[in-house]
Design an enzyme around this catalytic site. Structure first.
Site, PDB file in Angstrom:
ATOM      1  NE  ARG A 152      -4.207  -1.502  -0.083  1.00 38.86           N
ATOM      2  CZ  ARG A 152      -5.106  -1.435  -1.067  1.00 38.86           C
ATOM      3  NH1 ARG A 152      -5.038  -0.491  -1.993  1.00 38.86           N
ATOM      4  NH2 ARG A 152      -6.088  -2.302  -1.125  1.00 38.86           N
ATOM      5  CB  CYS A 162      -6.694 -13.230 -10.726  1.00 44.34           C
ATOM      6  SG  CYS A 162      -7.882 -12.819  -9.476  1.00 44.34           S
TER       7      CYS A 162
END
Lengths: 378, 161
Positions: free
Chosen positions: A16, A80
């Site tokens: 992140r 994905c």
């Protein structure tokens, strides 16, 4: 078809990154792969970008910051398997002789939390269609059929976090204890929070080339022996589903994709030295080990019990730390696996190096059963 | 076992519109998901006239024959729990359920017709076992903006009688 080689890989770390622009995340991965390859940007002849959440024309936005050279760029979304799909297209360009040097890249900055459903979906409104539910349903059934236990589910996560602690690109660069994982919050029984991968941010890029072109840049030739993309056969259960036939016995898409990849490469599961597979959750690593033919059906947990899947084991699985430790930026995850295998085959994987690694396999599985498998060999 | 609803063309449309007969304030979450006859309520699937494959929800298209060859059929009310989990966190939108959130079971119900249906479960989580016999219930899930009770389906363990 011509042989295809990987001559450069690059990652933006997975994790992140606050307000950091997603386009910049993609740019850093592309630049890292170009630097790794030694290829001048103007010599790249085609580019394929896989991303799910970065928005329309995201690949063009990245390349505008790398340089406008007029090359064809395709933006694609394949859940994905987006990065794996981009790699397949780059592979096809070089294998077919359409061009000599091609780029596949993918990047992501995903919303926090579990992936949301379609707002008009009655099924999600009732409380279904949540991804981890399906992972849990698969896990529970595997436990009932084959005696896989909660202890196995904990130990897959312990292993992958231990590996990921050695990977500077992983989200959680931290060993997690058995107790920490076994006592983490229950999400969808039997799966706990630390048995599930986190959607996150990151980027990855891979430069592929023909043999002739590759030899201009490196003496360590790593062959991309096959890249296969498959959608499922009718009768298999693909996330998310309302109902599935139990009358039709169809092989899973991971099985069909990997069998096609082995055949195209002329390489079997017994030849593999390492595997990077879609450990969306702990049970998935066990189930996909079986579907990739690393062991017989129902024997996935035994591979773990035997220590085979450890970095020092007979067939290391997810030495990078897998998605459990790296997190899953959808468009980047497959190309991140390819980067790991390339580093392992070059002997550049540092503390997580698998000794004498010569053949590796990557595997991603996405929503509605899109599956990409690649095999690399040095 | 409810009577099979047969027909095609306009009849198919008609059958899809059959819903639980109830007061105005109760509405199915999706038209055509379930229907009631003299024996009770059933989920409505589609059965292929050519290959007998069953789909749910009902849909004219047979995914095995790749043609529009199905007709509506009432599905068995009972099945076997193939697998289950417990939803421990509040799902993201569009989920609508009680506030504060109450955990609930989700399972795969294997019907004798050869179909596994994903369903919310009406059961104490500790009571759930793979292989147990389950039965259909239709009940309210939430109220919409106009105060209508919105009906959906669940499966619950068959009680010993």
């Amino acid at each position: 078809m011509r042989d295809v080689y990987v001559i450069g890989v690059g990652l933006h770390p997975f994790g992140r990154f606050g307000d950091k622009d997603v386009i910049e995340i993609g740019r850093e991965a592309v630049v890292a792969a170009l630097e790794d390859s030694g290829v001048a940007w103007k010599d790249v002849e085609s580019a394929y970008c896989g991303t799910v959440f970065a928005g329309p024309m995201a690949g063009n936005k990245v390349l505008a910051r790398v340089g406008l050279t007029g090359l064809p760029i395709m933006n694609l979304e394949n859940a994905c398997a987006s990065g794996g799909s981009a790699l397949r297209l780059a592979f096809q360009d070089v294998a077919s002789g359409f061009c000599d040097i091609a780029l596949a890249f993918g990047f992501e900055k995903m919303p926090r939390g579990f992936i949301a459903g379609n707002p008009n979906d009655w099924f999600a409104t009732m409380g279904m269609a949540v991804n981890p539910q399906y992972f849990a349903l698969n896990a529970r059934r595997h436990m009932a059929d084959y005696g896989t236990t909660e202890d196995h589910l904990v130990r897959v996560s312990v292993k992958n976090h231990r590996n990921g602690a050695l990977n500077p690109y992983a989200m959680y660069r931290k060993v997690m204890s058995y107790e920490e994982i076994a006592n983490s919050t229950m999400v969808n029984d039997p799966l706990r929070l630390l048995m599930l991968c986190a959607p996150n941010e990151g980027g990855a890029a891979v430069v592929v080339a023909s043999r002739e072109a590759a030899k201009r840049y490196t003496t360590r030739l790593i062959r991309l022996a096959s890249v296969v993309l498959k959608s499922p056969l009718y009768g298999t259960a693909e996330v998310p589903y309302i109902a599935v036939s139990s009358q039709v016995e169809a092989p899973s898409v991971t099985r069909t994709a990997s069998e096609a990849a082995y055949e195209a490469a002329g390489i079997g599961p017994g030849d593999l030295d390492l595997v990077e597979l879609q450990d969306t959750d702990s049970a998935a690593e066990i189930i996909y080990s079986e579907e990739l033919g690393l062991c017989g059906r129902g024997e996935g947990a035994r591979l773990l019990d035997d220590g085979a899947t450890e970095i020092g084991g007979r067939l290391p699985v997810n030495p990078s730390g897998g998605l459990l430790s790296k997190g899953e930026p959808l468009g980047a995850s497959a190309l991140g696996q390819v980067a790991e295998v390339v580093w392992q085959l070059r002997g550049e994987a540092g503390a997580r190096q698998v000794s004498d690694a010569r053949v590796g396999l990557t595997h991603v599985y996405g929503a509605l059963g899109n599956c990409a498998v690649s095999i690399l060999q040095c | 076992m409810a009577a099979i609803i047969t027909g095609n063309g306009p009849c198919f449309e008609l059958a899809l519109k059959m819903t639980v007969v109830a007061e105005k304030s109760r509405k199915p979450i999706r038209e055509g998901l379930f229907a009631e006859d003299a024996n009770g309520v059933s989920l409505i699937g589609g059965r292929c006239r050519e290959c007998a494959e069953i789909v749910f929800p009902a849909n004219p298209f047979c995914p095995r024959c790749c043609r529009e060859t199905t007709e509506p059929v009432a599905l068995s009310r009972r099945g076997v729990l193939y697998s289950f989990t417990v939803q421990r966190f509040k799902p993201p939108p569009p989920y609508r359920g009680p506030d504060p959130f109450v955990p609930y079971g989700v399972g795969l119900i294997e019907l004798p017709e050869g179909l596994r249906i994903t369903s919310v479960l009406k059961a104490e989580p500790d009571d759930l076992r793979v292989g147990m016999e389950m039965e259909l219930v239709v009940e309210g899930f939430f109220e919409d903006e106009d105060g209508n009770e919105i009906l959906g389906y669940k499966f619950r363990p068959v009680e010993e009688r």
